[in-house]
Structures are given as structure tokens and as C-alpha cells.
Scaffold this active site. Structure first.
Site, PDB file in Angstrom:
ATOM      1  N   TYR A 276      78.996   2.773  67.641  1.00  0.00           N
ATOM      2  CA  TYR A 276      79.948   3.537  66.817  1.00  0.00           C
ATOM      3  C   TYR A 276      80.891   4.320  67.726  1.00  0.00           C
ATOM      4  O   TYR A 276      80.466   4.956  68.696  1.00  0.00           O
ATOM      5  CB  TYR A 276      79.207   4.513  65.901  1.00  0.00           C
ATOM      6  CG  TYR A 276      80.122   5.407  65.087  1.00  0.00           C
ATOM      7  CD1 TYR A 276      80.501   5.058  63.798  1.00  0.00           C
ATOM      8  CD2 TYR A 276      80.626   6.593  65.614  1.00  0.00           C
ATOM      9  CE1 TYR A 276      81.354   5.866  63.046  1.00  0.00           C
ATOM     10  CE2 TYR A 276      81.485   7.406  64.877  1.00  0.00           C
ATOM     11  CZ  TYR A 276      81.848   7.035  63.597  1.00  0.00           C
ATOM     12  OH  TYR A 276      82.692   7.818  62.873  1.00  0.00           O
TER      13      TYR A 276
ATOM     14  N   GLU B 144      88.319   4.983  63.112  1.00  0.00           N
ATOM     15  CA  GLU B 144      86.877   4.763  63.167  1.00  0.00           C
ATOM     16  C   GLU B 144      86.598   3.290  63.441  1.00  0.00           C
ATOM     17  O   GLU B 144      87.055   2.416  62.694  1.00  0.00           O
ATOM     18  CB  GLU B 144      86.219   5.187  61.855  1.00  0.00           C
ATOM     19  CG  GLU B 144      84.705   5.084  61.870  1.00  0.00           C
ATOM     20  CD  GLU B 144      84.082   5.540  60.563  1.00  0.00           C
ATOM     21  OE1 GLU B 144      83.333   6.535  60.574  1.00  0.00           O
ATOM     22  OE2 GLU B 144      84.349   4.899  59.525  1.00  0.00           O
TER      23      GLU B 144
END
Length: 387
Positions: free
Chosen positions: A109, A198
Site C-alpha cells: 500500500y 492512493e
């Protein structure tokens, strides 16, 4: 402003970030022609909606053949996809993204966002990709690191980049690619007025590649006027029709689930108004800030917008006139109420600039308008009126 995954990946690609080859499909008729451009026999089919949780909702599928792709695409196009972010009403899938499949080794991530509290750019890194980062932060906070960088024209230093990617344990080649990716995200934030980027997941493959497998981008609405290339990416189908209408008049409007419509000037006063409605046992139907210098036409548009919500059983107008003149507000409300033949209770509380003139306009309008002396009185009256 939000954009679709495929649009975010095009921006990433423009800045040299590693993304898989993919094509976007608006019609099933040209699917075979488009996927031939990918040069692969294994695909990932993705529904394109402005919401997370697509995979769990059946909106992301691994495809092993062209025939399977055609069948799954037909099933997915036009489907109402319900995720934890769409609400129970879901979102209709009107476009699909098809990309080459990847041999995933690890899912990581990485995100980059504006930290308004410190006026810095924050990078969040985690070894737990493919999951909701909020859940990771609660369950395993030791698997997340945050680094906040000062705004600089020359971008992040090598030392700052090393801190951002330290949790990943990349090899030498992966570090080079990751370093360039960090620099790209930083530039996009500055040059495109992005407020959030993101990458979830950022993957390493069995071929030792680093790929942005999914991407989400949000942009600062207040800066969008200077980014016409980003505004072109706006998909009105993904937005609430009432909020789209509000944006035409530069109204700050958010639809809620209650029964009392609110028109207020100033975000803080609007929040206080919604709070006191809840205090007296009812729920607000919207947040609506008409702003400080609203015209009669803008006020009228705001009033009509509230009334277009069928759940609204009564309206509370709470205006503290500073820049906003109470007589202009009153005239806009009267004009709109007469035009649409108002049939539900309306409570108005006015204070500040020209409030006497505004009250006279309301009193002489021949409309059934309840005046309130203060916010407490206004909330009591509108709640009582809709019982």
C-alpha cells in the site's frame, strides 16, 4: 473531485509511473477489437465506479479467455454494484476497464495526500496492500508508516524517499522504480492539485516488477478552475444529481437522509443548525451553505433545490446577515416559493444586515411563513410544524 481508476492510471503513466496495459470499454460492441491491443490471453475485468470495495462486490474478475471476458463483461455492464462505500442504492456500472493480468508476488500500500494540519505532503506506506488501510491502522498499526514532507520545487530528497519505502524491503532494482514513483506522486500532487493519490495495491510481481495495480485520485475542488484537463475527466453519472445541480450555482450542498431542509449562510452556522435539528428529535435533509454574497437568483435556486428532495417535509432557513443581506435572501425565498406553490412548513430566522427589511418582505408576501426569534426557537417551530 474524484476520477475513475483508468483515468488515474493514465495520469500515472503520463508521469512515468509503472502501470499495467489496459483499455476502457463504454460499449460491448467493440470489446474484442480493444482487448487485442493488450496482446494477452489473461485479463482482469474491472467495473469503473467511484467507490471502493469493488472486488468484494463482484466488480473485479480474473478472466482466462476471450469468451469468458465477453460473458462477464455483458453481465457486469449496466449492473448495480453495491459496496460498503456506495450505500444500499449502489452505483450503475457504465464503463469497464480491462487490463493484462499480473503474476502477483506481494501486495503493498502506498498513498500520498495533503496534510492540511501541517501543510505538508504525507506519504503513507504499508506492507498490507489490497485491504482497507483504516482497518490495518486499527488492527496492525505497526505495519504502517507515515512520512510528512515539506513542499519543495525540487521534490523529495533521497533520504526522504528511503524512509517512505523502508517498510517494503525492496531490492536494488525495485528501489530505483519505487524512488521514481515517489517523485511522480509528489509532482502530481503539486502540478495537478491532487489532494489524494492512493495506490492499493502496489504490487511486486514474480518477474520482480513493481506495478500500480489499482489507483485512486481526488482533486481539490477549489483549484479545479485552473486545471481544465482534470475537469474534463469529471463523470456526472457518478455524482448525486442534486449536488450536480447545486454546483451550477456555486452552492455548497450535500444531500442527507432527513426530512427538514436547511438553507444557511456559513458552514459553521450550517453545522450548528443541523445539530439543533437533531437535538429536537429530527434529522436534516441536507447541508446547504449559500455563501456570504449570494444573489436573489442564487437563493431562489437553493430554495428550489431543497424542495426537489421528496423527503423534505419542512424547511428551516437560518441567516445571519453580514455580507449576505437579509432582504436579498427574503426576496429570493418569496420568489421561489410563489413560483413552485410552496405547500410545506417554512420557518425563517433572520439576523444581521437589513433583517428588518427582510422580515417585512416575508410578512407582506402572503405566504405562510413562520418567523423565529433565534435558532432555538426556529428549530422548535419547524420540528413541531412537521409532526
Amino acid at each position: 473531485m474524484n476520477i475513475h481508476e483508468h483515468q488515474a492510471k493514465e495520469i500515472l503513466k503520463e508521469y512515468g509511473a509503472p502501470v499495467s496495459k489496459g483499455v476502457v470499454i463504454y460499449s460491448l460492441e467493440n470489446i474484442e477489437t480493444e482487448v487485442k491491443k493488450l496482446g494477452t490471453e489473461e485479463f482482469v475485468l474491472k467495473a469503473q465506479i467511484h467507490a471502493g470495495g469493488r472486488g468484494k462486490a463482484g466488480g473485479v474478475k480474473l478472466i482466462k479467455s476471450l469468451n469468458q471476458l465477453k460473458k462477464e463483461a455483458k453481465d457486469l455492464m449496466g449492473k448495480i454494484l453495491v459496496t460498503h462505500q456506495t450505500g444500499p442504492e449502489g452505483k450503475e456500472v457504465k464503463r469497464l476497464y480491462i487490463e493484462e493480468a499480473s503474476n502477483i508476488s506481494k501486495e503493498l500500500y502506498l498513498s500520498c495526500l495533503i496534510d492540511r494540519e501541517t501543510s505538508k505532503i504525507a506519504f503513507i506506506s504499508s506492507t498490507e496492500g489490497g485491504m482497507d488501510i483504516e482497518k490495518v491502522a486499527i488492527d496492525t498499526p505497526n505495519k504502517i508508516i507515515t512520512n510528512k514532507l515539506d513542499l519543495k520545487d525540487d521534490g523529495p530528497s533521497e533520504q526522504e524517499i528511503d524512509k517512505i519505502i523502508s517498510i517494503f524491503n525492496f531490492d536494488k532494482n525495485q528501489k530505483i522504480v519505487a524512488s521514481n514513483l515517489i517523485k511522480s506522486l509528489y509532482k502530481i500532487i503539486l502540478e495537478k492539485d491532487a489532494s489524494l493519490i492512493e495506490i492499493n495495491p502496489l504490487i511486486t510481481t514474480k518477474e520482480n516488477k513493481l506495478i500500480c495495480l489499482d489507483a485512486k485520485m481526488n482533486f481539490d475542488d477549489n483549484a479545479i478552475f485552473r486545471r481544465p484537463e482534470i475537469l474534463k475527466l469529471r463523470d456526472l453519472n457518478e455524482e448525486d444529481p442534486m449536488e450536480v445541480e447545486a454546483s451550477k450555482f456555486d452552492l455548497a450542498y450535500i444531500k442527507l437522509d432527513g426530512s427538514i431542509g436547511c438553507m444557511v449562510n456559513g458552514a459553521g452556522l450550517a453545522m450548528a443548525t443541523m445539530d439543533i435539528i437533531k437535538l429536537y428529535g429530527k434529522e436534516p435533509a441536507n447541508f446547504l451553505d449559500v455563501g456570504g454574497g449570494a444573489s436573489k437568483e442564487k437563493v431562489s435556486a437553493a430554495f428550489k433545490l431543497i424542495l426537489s428532495d421528496k423527503n423534505v417535509k419542512g424547511i428551516l432557513i437560518n441567516i445571519f446577515g453580514g455580507i449576505m443581506r437579509c432582504d436579498i435572501l427574503a426576496q429570493g425565498v418569496v420568489d421561489a416559493a410563489k413560483e413552485i406553490n410552496l405547500s410545506i412548513p417554512l420557518v425563517v430566522r433572520l439576523a444581521g444586515t437589513n433583517f428588518k427589511e427582510g422580515k417585512d418582505i416575508l410578512d407582506n408576501s402572503n405566504l405562510k411563513i413562520l418567523s423565529a426569534s433565534d435558532l432555538n426557537d426556529a428549530a422548535k417551530k419547524i420540528v413541531e410544524a412537521i409532526k
